[in-house]
Motif scaffolding. Structure first.
Motif, mmCIF file in Angstrom:
data_model
loop_
_atom_site.group_PDB
_atom_site.id
_atom_site.type_symbol
_atom_site.label_atom_id
_atom_site.label_comp_id
_atom_site.label_asym_id
_atom_site.label_seq_id
_atom_site.Cartn_x
_atom_site.Cartn_y
_atom_site.Cartn_z
ATOM 1 N N SER A 101 0.815 -1.213 0.000
ATOM 2 C CA SER A 101 0.000 0.000 0.000
ATOM 3 C C SER A 101 0.852 1.268 0.000
ATOM 4 O O SER A 101 0.327 2.358 -0.225
ATOM 5 N N LYS A 102 2.142 1.110 0.223
ATOM 6 C CA LYS A 102 3.030 2.270 0.227
ATOM 7 C C LYS A 102 3.321 2.735 -1.198
ATOM 8 O O LYS A 102 3.277 1.936 -2.142
ATOM 9 N N PRO A 103 3.617 4.017 -1.411
ATOM 10 C CA PRO A 103 3.888 4.509 -2.772
ATOM 11 C C PRO A 103 5.131 3.891 -3.388
ATOM 12 O O PRO A 103 6.004 3.364 -2.694
ATOM 13 N N LYS A 104 5.184 3.918 -4.715
ATOM 14 C CA LYS A 104 6.314 3.327 -5.439
ATOM 15 C C LYS A 104 7.643 3.968 -5.069
ATOM 16 O O LYS A 104 8.694 3.339 -5.194
ATOM 17 N N LYS A 162 -5.236 -3.972 1.037
ATOM 18 C CA LYS A 162 -4.295 -2.995 0.480
ATOM 19 C C LYS A 162 -5.018 -1.690 0.156
ATOM 20 O O LYS A 162 -4.532 -0.589 0.462
ATOM 21 N N ALA A 163 -6.186 -1.790 -0.485
ATOM 22 C CA ALA A 163 -6.970 -0.598 -0.809
ATOM 23 C C ALA A 163 -7.401 0.133 0.451
ATOM 24 O O ALA A 163 -7.433 1.375 0.479
ATOM 25 N N PHE A 164 -7.719 -0.613 1.493
ATOM 26 C CA PHE A 164 -8.102 0.010 2.759
ATOM 27 C C PHE A 164 -6.930 0.790 3.351
ATOM 28 O O PHE A 164 -7.092 1.944 3.797
ATOM 29 N N PHE A 165 -5.749 0.179 3.383
ATOM 30 C CA PHE A 165 -4.571 0.861 3.922
ATOM 31 C C PHE A 165 -4.233 2.120 3.122
ATOM 32 O O PHE A 165 -3.775 3.114 3.675
ATOM 33 N N VAL A 191 -1.746 2.021 12.605
ATOM 34 C CA VAL A 191 -2.469 1.449 11.468
ATOM 35 C C VAL A 191 -3.467 0.388 11.912
ATOM 36 O O VAL A 191 -4.656 0.438 11.528
ATOM 37 N N LEU A 192 -3.033 -0.589 12.706
ATOM 38 C CA LEU A 192 -3.931 -1.673 13.099
ATOM 39 C C LEU A 192 -5.126 -1.193 13.925
ATOM 40 O O LEU A 192 -6.261 -1.639 13.673
ATOM 41 N N PRO A 193 -4.936 -0.307 14.914
ATOM 42 C CA PRO A 193 -6.128 0.173 15.645
ATOM 43 C C PRO A 193 -7.148 0.883 14.762
ATOM 44 O O PRO A 193 -8.348 0.863 15.064
ATOM 45 N N LEU A 194 -6.692 1.507 13.679
ATOM 46 C CA LEU A 194 -7.611 2.180 12.760
ATOM 47 C C LEU A 194 -8.234 1.215 11.750
ATOM 48 O O LEU A 194 -9.099 1.630 10.965
#
Length: 294
Positions: A101-104, A162-165, A191-194
Motif C-alpha cells: 500500500s506504500k507509494p512506489k 491494500k486498498a483500505f490501507f 495502522v492496526l487500531p484504525l
C-alpha cells in the motif's frame, strides 16, 4: 423534482427490493429445509412430505451424531485448523497488504510484486504438481500444515486490505515518523487500531474459508483422526468411506442417510451462523472501505 420522487427511481427501488427478497428466499429456503429434515422422521422424509416444517418430530439422530466420538474428533480438528489458519493468514495478509500500500517511491519493484500476486489468482500449478511439492519437497502431507498452507494467503483479500490501507490518512504515519516511531511501531500502534473494520472482515472471510474447506484434507490427509468435520460431512453425503458408513450406522436403524446428513450439515454450519452477527457491523463497512479508492 427530486431524483427520489421520479417514477423511474421508485420502479428501480421496488425492483431492487424484489430481487433482494428473491435472493434471500433462494438462499434461506434450502437451509430451513435442511433443519426441517434433521428433526423429521424417516417415514415423512421418504414420502417427500418434509419441506419447511418438521414432521414426525424426533431428536434421535442428533443424539446419535452428538454421541459419535468421530464427529467430535473432526469438529475439534476443524476448530484447530481454523484458529491456526486464520492467525497465519491474517499475519501474512496484513504484512503484504501494508507493504504494497506504500507509494512506489518507498517500495522499489512494487508494480512487479503486485502483478506477480495478481498473476497467481488466474494461474496455478495444478493438483499433481502441488501434491508433489507438499509430499516430496515440503513433506507435510498427512499433517495439519497441508490443510492450512493452501489457504494461507488469499490475494483477493490482500488486495481489499491494500486498498483500505491506501485510504488511511498518511499524515498520521508521517507525524509518528517525525516523532521517532519505527515502521513496526506505526503499523502496530496506529495502522492496526484504525483498521478494525477490515481486520474483522478479513478474519470472517478466512474463518469461513478454513471452516468450509474439505478438498485440501481430502487430497493430503490419510489418517481419519486428522480429518476436519467438513470432510466427515462429505463422506456422509457421498457414502464413499468407512467414516460415513460408520456414522450412518451409528445413527440408528430408524433413520435414513438424508436425516443424518441434514443433522451433520446443520451442526457444521451452526458456529459460523452464531459468529456472524457479532462481526456484521464491521463486515459491511470493512468491505466498502476496502473496495473503493478515493
Amino acid at each position: 423534482m427530486h431524483l427520489n420522487d421520479t417514477k423511474g427511481y421508485k420502479l428501480f427501488r421496488y425492483f431492487n427490493i424484489f430481487v433482494m427478497i428473491m435472493i434471500v428466499v433462494i438462499t434461506f429456503v434450502p437451509f430451513i429445509n435442511i433443519i426441517a429434515q434433521s428433526f423429521s422422521s424417516e417415514r415423512f422424509i421418504t414420502a417427500g412430505e418434509v419441506f419447511l416444517i418438521p414432521k414426525g418430530f424426533n431428536v434421535e439422530t442428533y443424539k446419535a451424531v452428538l454421541s459419535n466420538d468421530r464427529f467430535w474428533i473432526h469438529y475439534r480438528n476443524t476448530i484447530i485448523y481454523t484458529a491456526v489458519g486464520v492467525a497465519i493468514s491474517m499475519f501474512l495478509t496484513t504484512m503484504l497488504a501494508y507493504v504494497l500500500s506504500k507509494p512506489k517511491t518507498r517500495i522499489k519493484g512494487k508494480g512487479f510484486f503486485v502483478g506477480y500476486a495478481v498473476f497467481t489468482m488466474f494461474f496455478a500449478g495444478g493438483i499433481i504438481p502441488t501434491y508433489i511439492v507438499y509430499n516430496n519437497t515440503l513433506n507435510i502431507t498427512n499433517t495439519m500444515w497441508s490443510v492450512v498452507f493452501p489457504l494461507a494467503l488469499s490475494i483477493y483479500n490482500m488486495l481489499i486490505m491494500k486498498a483500505f490501507f491506501e485510504n488511511l490518512p498518511t499524515a498520521l504515519e508521517e507525524a509518528a515518523a517525525i516523532d521517532g516511531m519505527s515502521s513496526y511501531g506505526i503499523f502496530m500502534k496506529i495502522v492496526l487500531p484504525l483498521s478494525k473494520p477490515i481486520l474483522a472482515t478479513m478474519t470472517l472471510f478466512y474463518a469461513v474459508a478454513y471452516w468450509n474447506s474439505w478438498f485440501q484434507a481430502f487430497m493430503f490427509l490419510n489418517d481419519w483422526t486428522l480429518f476436519p468435520v467438513t470432510l466427515f460431512l462429505r463422506n456422509l453425503i457421498s457414502g464413499a468411506t468407512a467414516t460415513g458408513e460408520a456414522a450412518a450406522a451409528e445413527a440408528g436403524s430408524t433413520q435414513i442417510a438424508s436425516n443424518v446428513r441434514s443433522v451433520s450439515m446443520f451442526l457444521t454450519v451452526l458456529p459460523i451462523i452464531l459468529v456472524y452477527p457479532f462481526v456484521q457491523k464491521y463486515f459491511v463497512s470493512g468491505v466498502m472501505l476496502g473496495s473503493v479508492k478515493e
